[in-house]
Design an enzyme around this catalytic site. Sequence first.
Site, PDB file in Angstrom:
ATOM      1  N   GLU A 248       0.883  -1.173   0.000  1.00 51.39           N
ATOM      2  CA  GLU A 248       0.000   0.000   0.000  1.00 51.39           C
ATOM      3  C   GLU A 248       0.914   1.215   0.000  1.00 51.39           C
ATOM      4  O   GLU A 248       1.427   1.604   1.054  1.00 51.39           O
ATOM      5  CB  GLU A 248      -0.880   0.023   1.261  1.00 51.39           C
ATOM      6  CG  GLU A 248      -1.864  -1.111   1.370  1.00 51.39           C
ATOM      7  CD  GLU A 248      -3.047  -0.967   0.427  1.00 51.39           C
ATOM      8  OE1 GLU A 248      -3.132   0.043  -0.296  1.00 51.39           O
ATOM      9  OE2 GLU A 248      -3.879  -1.888   0.421  1.00 51.39           O
TER      10      GLU A 248
ATOM     11  N   CYS B 175      -2.252   9.156   2.049  1.00 56.83           N
ATOM     12  CA  CYS B 175      -2.019   8.646   0.687  1.00 56.83           C
ATOM     13  C   CYS B 175      -3.209   8.939  -0.199  1.00 56.83           C
ATOM     14  O   CYS B 175      -3.055   9.102  -1.405  1.00 56.83           O
ATOM     15  CB  CYS B 175      -1.760   7.143   0.748  1.00 56.83           C
ATOM     16  SG  CYS B 175      -3.015   6.261   1.657  1.00 56.83           S
TER      17      CYS B 175
HETATM   18  P1  NAP Z   1       8.130   5.481   4.752  1.00 57.49           P
HETATM   19  O1  NAP Z   1       9.305   6.311   5.006  1.00 57.49           O
HETATM   20  O2  NAP Z   1       8.139   4.579   3.585  1.00 57.49           O
HETATM   21  O3  NAP Z   1       7.866   4.658   6.090  1.00 57.49           O
HETATM   22  C1  NAP Z   1       6.873   3.680   6.181  1.00 57.49           C
HETATM   23  C2  NAP Z   1       7.399   2.497   6.958  1.00 57.49           C
HETATM   24  O4  NAP Z   1       8.399   1.843   6.191  1.00 57.49           O
HETATM   25  C3  NAP Z   1       8.055   2.887   8.281  1.00 57.49           C
HETATM   26  O5  NAP Z   1       7.788   1.881   9.223  1.00 57.49           O
HETATM   27  C4  NAP Z   1       9.532   2.904   7.921  1.00 57.49           C
HETATM   28  O6  NAP Z   1      10.374   2.697   9.024  1.00 57.49           O
HETATM   29  C5  NAP Z   1       9.613   1.758   6.945  1.00 57.49           C
HETATM   30  N1  NAP Z   1      10.728   1.833   6.024  1.00 57.49           N
HETATM   31  C6  NAP Z   1      11.432   2.911   5.635  1.00 57.49           C
HETATM   32  N2  NAP Z   1      12.375   2.562   4.733  1.00 57.49           N
HETATM   33  C7  NAP Z   1      12.273   1.220   4.573  1.00 57.49           C
HETATM   34  C8  NAP Z   1      12.974   0.256   3.760  1.00 57.49           C
HETATM   35  N3  NAP Z   1      13.961   0.600   2.946  1.00 57.49           N
HETATM   36  N4  NAP Z   1      12.578  -1.028   3.824  1.00 57.49           N
HETATM   37  C9  NAP Z   1      11.565  -1.393   4.620  1.00 57.49           C
HETATM   38  N5  NAP Z   1      10.886  -0.531   5.406  1.00 57.49           N
HETATM   39  C10 NAP Z   1      11.216   0.755   5.376  1.00 57.49           C
HETATM   40  O7  NAP Z   1       6.822   6.331   4.578  1.00 57.49           O
HETATM   41  P2  NAP Z   1       6.285   7.488   5.513  1.00 57.49           P
HETATM   42  O8  NAP Z   1       7.004   8.742   5.220  1.00 57.49           O
HETATM   43  O9  NAP Z   1       6.235   7.023   6.921  1.00 57.49           O
HETATM   44  O10 NAP Z   1       4.773   7.566   4.990  1.00 57.49           O
HETATM   45  C11 NAP Z   1       4.423   8.301   3.872  1.00 57.49           C
HETATM   46  C12 NAP Z   1       4.215   7.454   2.648  1.00 57.49           C
HETATM   47  O11 NAP Z   1       3.334   6.369   2.904  1.00 57.49           O
HETATM   48  C13 NAP Z   1       3.578   8.230   1.535  1.00 57.49           C
HETATM   49  O12 NAP Z   1       4.165   7.906   0.305  1.00 57.49           O
HETATM   50  C14 NAP Z   1       2.140   7.757   1.578  1.00 57.49           C
HETATM   51  O13 NAP Z   1       1.431   7.967   0.403  1.00 57.49           O
HETATM   52  C15 NAP Z   1       2.280   6.340   1.947  1.00 57.49           C
HETATM   53  N6  NAP Z   1       1.036   5.829   2.515  1.00 57.49           N
HETATM   54  C16 NAP Z   1       0.312   4.933   1.801  1.00 57.49           C
HETATM   55  C17 NAP Z   1      -0.893   4.472   2.278  1.00 57.49           C
HETATM   56  C18 NAP Z   1      -1.716   3.462   1.517  1.00 57.49           C
HETATM   57  O14 NAP Z   1      -2.607   2.874   2.098  1.00 57.49           O
HETATM   58  N7  NAP Z   1      -1.479   3.232   0.248  1.00 57.49           N
HETATM   59  C19 NAP Z   1      -1.355   4.932   3.494  1.00 57.49           C
HETATM   60  C20 NAP Z   1      -0.590   5.851   4.205  1.00 57.49           C
HETATM   61  C21 NAP Z   1       0.612   6.298   3.699  1.00 57.49           C
HETATM   62  P3  NAP Z   1      11.190   3.919   9.709  1.00 57.49           P
HETATM   63  O15 NAP Z   1      10.189   4.884  10.201  1.00 57.49           O
HETATM   64  O16 NAP Z   1      11.961   3.247  10.778  1.00 57.49           O
HETATM   65  O17 NAP Z   1      12.062   4.501   8.615  1.00 57.49           O
END
Ligand code: NAP
Length: 464
Positions: free
Chosen positions: A235, A269
Amino acid sequence: MMIAAQAKTVDSINPATGAKLESFPLHTEAEIGATLDRAVAAQREWSRRSFADRGALMKRAAGYLRANRPRFALNATREMGKPIGDAEAEVEKCAWACEFYADNAEKFLADEHIASTATDSYIAYQPLGVVLAVMPWNFPYWQVFRFAAPALMAGNAGVLKHASNVTRCALDIEETFRESGFPAGVFSTVIVPGAEVKRLIADDRIAAVTITGSEPAGVSVASESGRALKKHVLELGGSDAFIVLADADIPAAAKTAAKARFQNAGQSCICGKRFIVEDAVYDRFVAAFVEESKAYTIGDPEDRATAMGPLARTDLRDDLVKQIDGSVKKGARVVLGGSAPQGPGAFFEATVLVDVDDTMPVFREETFGPVAAVIRARDAEHAIVLANDSTFGLGGALWTGDVERGKQLARRIETGAVFINGMTASDPRLPFGGVKHSGYGRELSYLGIREFMNIQTVWVGPSK
Ligand code: NAP
């Protein structure tokens, strides 16, 4: 699995003040190993329990969430900055998801008999095992419960790796399942940085993975899950179009548009991000939209009068400013907001940009903050072309006075959801997920609960 041996901590920072809230020790390799062992053992026993048993505990979890809503909501507000009323509503929605799956999981996973050459043949849904959930901070409770309520009701166990800025919320969720009477290990939290996720995915005790997060994190999880041949659901981000056609109810569209963009300070998102408006009503829509957007004034998120809190981190605000500046350089005009107030905190004003075109960063990239990009479309056909001109394909909205035409146009929009005369929102009864770079797989509804199941074919002879 190797986790750095030296003791390290992760901090929660209040984005409204910049003050440190709490510091949490990262889990050691030994602690993570013990958590995974417990999860595997617990899942075996849990999967044999009846839906009624599992449902009774899930209903207790709903009650626990409601009983602790003020405390949990305040923790979300303090860790990631959403207004307190919104945080309370989020906790309530989690309770709803628990009840929804407690009531419906058995029906969604009932055997399905299919006539064949067999005396009897059917599909039986079997849980996969321990599912790793990598989750974001923007809806720190909801994102987790929309995974956990169906996954646990299905007989899987969950291991949560939450975003590093919302560790208190992660521990609140673990507490909810523990205090509601779930066996130890059915749901646990591991406190590790994102960089360690690939080692968890490779671990034999993890059967499947789900991530809600950014595109780069999704690529990493998909690659590692592919390498380990493990089922995964992605997602990821979105750049949803909010299309306003010439025959739309403009005041209603403008009011909903402002909510679709500025709720959660634009950090969703499924926020409306690209407002694609037919030429004939462009000026009228912009005027009404700017007026509605003025209601989203920023303030202390713990104050009930506040409509919009800070962004969750200052680096997120910096990224947003770069996207605005890059777009203004290419000719976009700021007609509302556009700056960060003086003083502490990651605040940014509700901002509306007009004269946006398809070359600008606010069109081409996901904007994860309170910035609306308004784009002029020549006609409905052009609006659809612009809406589809995105690498993302999550949700979107289409406003028109002609609902039948709206339904026809919706079929041509390349996204996982289209809301006609409304705004995209998740609902436990309806599937949620995207296409293109927004990911694959679905959460919620009967489809979401089937993602982490072995769809087992059972054939009973003799052959007819
Ligand atoms: P993010 O940086 O990707 O973080 C999300 C999760 O992934 C966190 O637990 C993070 O851990 C972990 N993570 C980071 N880098 C990783 C890697 N290389 N491998 C595995 N896990 C990793 O995203 P965010 O800034 O928190 O959230 C914003 C994004 O999420 C936006 O793009 C948004 O659109 C998307 N989102 C999508 C949905 C949906 O349902 N489609 C819903 C909400 C948000 P750490 O915090 O420890 O880095």
